[in-house]
Write a protein that holds these residues in place. Structure first.
Motif, PDB file in Angstrom:
ATOM      1  N   GLY A 130     -36.314  90.239  62.977  1.00 30.48           N
ATOM      2  CA  GLY A 130     -36.228  89.053  63.834  1.00 30.48           C
ATOM      3  C   GLY A 130     -35.978  87.789  63.042  1.00 30.48           C
ATOM      4  O   GLY A 130     -35.164  86.950  63.450  1.00 30.48           O
ATOM      5  N   GLU A 131     -36.672  87.651  61.925  1.00 29.14           N
ATOM      6  CA  GLU A 131     -36.470  86.465  61.079  1.00 29.14           C
ATOM      7  C   GLU A 131     -35.051  86.443  60.513  1.00 29.14           C
ATOM      8  O   GLU A 131     -34.392  85.399  60.495  1.00 29.14           O
ATOM      9  N   ILE A 132     -34.572  87.581  60.051  1.00 31.26           N
ATOM     10  CA  ILE A 132     -33.198  87.663  59.529  1.00 31.26           C
ATOM     11  C   ILE A 132     -32.216  87.282  60.626  1.00 31.26           C
ATOM     12  O   ILE A 132     -31.274  86.520  60.396  1.00 31.26           O
ATOM     13  N   GLY A 133     -32.437  87.778  61.838  1.00 25.14           N
ATOM     14  CA  GLY A 133     -31.567  87.468  62.981  1.00 25.14           C
ATOM     15  C   GLY A 133     -31.539  85.994  63.340  1.00 25.14           C
ATOM     16  O   GLY A 133     -30.546  85.483  63.836  1.00 25.14           O
ATOM     17  N   LYS A 134     -32.655  85.290  63.069  1.00 19.65           N
ATOM     18  CA  LYS A 134     -32.728  83.849  63.343  1.00 19.65           C
ATOM     19  C   LYS A 134     -32.175  83.017  62.190  1.00 19.65           C
ATOM     20  O   LYS A 134     -32.190  81.801  62.251  1.00 19.65           O
ATOM     21  N   GLY A 135     -31.717  83.679  61.128  1.00 18.17           N
ATOM     22  CA  GLY A 135     -31.202  82.944  59.970  1.00 18.17           C
ATOM     23  C   GLY A 135     -32.269  82.577  58.965  1.00 18.17           C
ATOM     24  O   GLY A 135     -31.996  81.909  57.982  1.00 18.17           O
ATOM     25  N   ASN A 136     -33.503  82.993  59.209  1.00 17.39           N
ATOM     26  CA  ASN A 136     -34.579  82.764  58.242  1.00 17.39           C
ATOM     27  C   ASN A 136     -34.587  83.973  57.311  1.00 17.39           C
ATOM     28  O   ASN A 136     -35.403  84.867  57.435  1.00 17.39           O
ATOM     29  N   ASN A 137     -33.613  83.983  56.398  1.00 19.63           N
ATOM     30  CA  ASN A 137     -33.381  85.168  55.593  1.00 19.63           C
ATOM     31  C   ASN A 137     -33.623  84.936  54.095  1.00 19.63           C
ATOM     32  O   ASN A 137     -33.008  85.566  53.255  1.00 19.63           O
ATOM     33  N   ARG A 138     -34.545  84.044  53.781  1.00 18.84           N
ATOM     34  CA  ARG A 138     -34.918  83.805  52.385  1.00 18.84           C
ATOM     35  C   ARG A 138     -36.349  84.277  52.174  1.00 18.84           C
ATOM     36  O   ARG A 138     -37.195  84.122  53.064  1.00 18.84           O
ATOM     37  N   ILE A 139     -36.608  84.844  51.013  1.00 22.68           N
ATOM     38  CA  ILE A 139     -37.955  85.292  50.667  1.00 22.68           C
ATOM     39  C   ILE A 139     -38.301  84.735  49.296  1.00 22.68           C
ATOM     40  O   ILE A 139     -37.469  84.740  48.387  1.00 22.68           O
ATOM     41  N   GLU A 140     -39.501  84.203  49.173  1.00 22.03           N
ATOM     42  CA  GLU A 140     -39.976  83.654  47.908  1.00 22.03           C
ATOM     43  C   GLU A 140     -41.014  84.611  47.330  1.00 22.03           C
ATOM     44  O   GLU A 140     -41.893  85.100  48.043  1.00 22.03           O
ATOM     45  N   VAL A 141     -40.895  84.887  46.033  1.00 17.62           N
ATOM     46  CA  VAL A 141     -41.823  85.767  45.330  1.00 17.62           C
ATOM     47  C   VAL A 141     -42.594  84.932  44.313  1.00 17.62           C
ATOM     48  O   VAL A 141     -41.986  84.267  43.464  1.00 17.62           O
ATOM     49  N   LEU A 142     -43.929  84.956  44.425  1.00 19.37           N
ATOM     50  CA  LEU A 142     -44.795  84.159  43.557  1.00 19.37           C
ATOM     51  C   LEU A 142     -45.825  85.051  42.875  1.00 19.37           C
ATOM     52  O   LEU A 142     -46.426  85.911  43.527  1.00 19.37           O
ATOM     53  N   ASN A 143     -46.058  84.827  41.592  1.00 21.63           N
ATOM     54  CA  ASN A 143     -47.101  85.539  40.851  1.00 21.63           C
ATOM     55  C   ASN A 143     -48.370  84.699  40.828  1.00 21.63           C
ATOM     56  O   ASN A 143     -48.375  83.592  40.331  1.00 21.63           O
ATOM     57  N   GLN A 144     -49.447  85.254  41.357  1.00 21.20           N
ATOM     58  CA  GLN A 144     -50.774  84.643  41.259  1.00 21.20           C
ATOM     59  C   GLN A 144     -51.753  85.745  40.878  1.00 21.20           C
ATOM     60  O   GLN A 144     -52.848  85.839  41.409  1.00 21.20           O
ATOM     61  N   CYS A 145     -51.298  86.625  39.974  1.00 27.67           N
ATOM     62  CA  CYS A 145     -52.029  87.845  39.634  1.00 27.67           C
ATOM     63  C   CYS A 145     -53.313  87.595  38.878  1.00 27.67           C
ATOM     64  O   CYS A 145     -53.403  86.735  38.024  1.00 27.67           O
ATOM     65  N   SER A 146     -54.259  88.459  39.200  1.00 26.83           N
ATOM     66  CA  SER A 146     -55.514  88.585  38.480  1.00 26.83           C
ATOM     67  C   SER A 146     -55.510  89.969  37.856  1.00 26.83           C
ATOM     68  O   SER A 146     -55.019  90.914  38.455  1.00 26.83           O
ATOM     69  N   THR A 147     -56.029  90.115  36.667  1.00 24.62           N
ATOM     70  CA  THR A 147     -56.108  91.441  36.039  1.00 24.62           C
ATOM     71  C   THR A 147     -57.558  91.904  35.996  1.00 24.62           C
ATOM     72  O   THR A 147     -57.898  92.832  35.300  1.00 24.62           O
ATOM     73  N   SER A 148     -58.423  91.274  36.748  1.00 23.67           N
ATOM     74  CA  SER A 148     -59.844  91.576  36.702  1.00 23.67           C
ATOM     75  C   SER A 148     -60.239  92.825  37.479  1.00 23.67           C
ATOM     76  O   SER A 148     -61.369  93.252  37.436  1.00 23.67           O
ATOM     77  N   GLY A 149     -59.291  93.430  38.199  1.00 23.32           N
ATOM     78  CA  GLY A 149     -59.618  94.614  38.977  1.00 23.32           C
ATOM     79  C   GLY A 149     -59.883  94.295  40.435  1.00 23.32           C
ATOM     80  O   GLY A 149     -60.001  95.184  41.240  1.00 23.32           O
ATOM     81  N   SER A 150     -59.983  93.034  40.797  1.00 22.85           N
ATOM     82  CA  SER A 150     -60.132  92.698  42.210  1.00 22.85           C
ATOM     83  C   SER A 150     -59.166  91.574  42.542  1.00 22.85           C
ATOM     84  O   SER A 150     -59.014  90.640  41.772  1.00 22.85           O
ATOM     85  N   PRO A 151     -58.476  91.690  43.663  1.00 22.91           N
ATOM     86  CA  PRO A 151     -57.472  90.688  43.996  1.00 22.91           C
ATOM     87  C   PRO A 151     -58.095  89.356  44.384  1.00 22.91           C
ATOM     88  O   PRO A 151     -59.195  89.307  44.933  1.00 22.91           O
ATOM     89  N   SER A 152     -57.355  88.304  44.066  1.00 20.94           N
ATOM     90  CA  SER A 152     -57.773  86.984  44.537  1.00 20.94           C
ATOM     91  C   SER A 152     -57.387  86.888  45.999  1.00 20.94           C
ATOM     92  O   SER A 152     -56.300  87.282  46.371  1.00 20.94           O
ATOM     93  N   LEU A 153     -58.272  86.441  46.824  1.00 18.96           N
ATOM     94  CA  LEU A 153     -57.987  86.333  48.252  1.00 18.96           C
ATOM     95  C   LEU A 153     -57.535  84.922  48.547  1.00 18.96           C
ATOM     96  O   LEU A 153     -58.304  83.995  48.463  1.00 18.96           O
ATOM     97  N   ARG A 154     -56.272  84.778  48.875  1.00 19.56           N
ATOM     98  CA  ARG A 154     -55.712  83.454  49.139  1.00 19.56           C
ATOM     99  C   ARG A 154     -55.201  83.404  50.546  1.00 19.56           C
ATOM    100  O   ARG A 154     -54.635  84.248  51.056  1.00 19.56           O
TER     101      ARG A 154
END
Length: 158
Positions: free
Chosen positions: A134-158
């Motif tokens: 649906g988003e692609i069909g509306k022309g909203n066809n960009r995706i942003e990839v961001l690294n906010q990684c933790s290596t502590s074994g538990s994900p950061s909840l954002r």
């Protein structure tokens, strides 16, 4: 315009756990290969950046998904314009060994032997697929990839 984002939140030994946001809302978990400075074919997640989303109706995965999901499938959701990467699809899978550099959908995650895995992948895929189409069909066809990684074994909840 609504935003589509992959936000990486945790790094396992060979895996990366991410959140997929569509229109600012959490849509599902994603599992990718490790974040690496240098690309290793089939073992490295895509680099941070902004890319194009499109529907690919010709690549090999269509032969599997079209008959399996005939009412849903309109083509594989492909992330394009990634330097040194091609045929990167958002698809079903549970383990980092199934990614080959592609994001896998998941309803929830678990950590096992130092690596993340996503579970109920098909349910997550069936949920996010029509939203992304649906988003692609509306022309909203960009995706942003961001690294906010933790290596502590538990994900950061954002």
């Amino acid at each position: 315009m609504n935003e589509i984002k992959i936000i990486r939140v945790a790094q396992g030994k060979n895996s990366t756990l991410s959140h997929l946001y569509i229109g600012g809302l959490f849509a599902c978990y994603l599992l990718e290969d490790s974040v690496r400075k240098e690309k290793i074919q089939g073992l490295t997640c895509i680099p941070e950046g902004e890319y194009l989303l499109s529907l690919n109706s010709w690549a090999g995965m269509n032969a599997k998904y079209a008959p399996k999901y005939p009412k849903l499938h309109q083509g594989m959701i492909e992330i394009t314009e990634i330097p040194n990467y091609q045929l990167v699809f958002i698809h079903i899978g549970n383990y980092h060994t199934q990614t080959a550099g592609c994001p896998l959908t998941g309803s929830y995650w678990q950590l096992l032997d130092g690596d993340y895995q996503v579970m109920h992948s098909t349910a997550a895929y069936k949920y996010v697929y029509p939203l992304l189409v649906g988003e692609i069909g509306k022309g909203n066809n960009r995706i942003e990839v961001l690294n906010q990684c933790s290596t502590s074994g538990s994900p950061s909840l954002r």
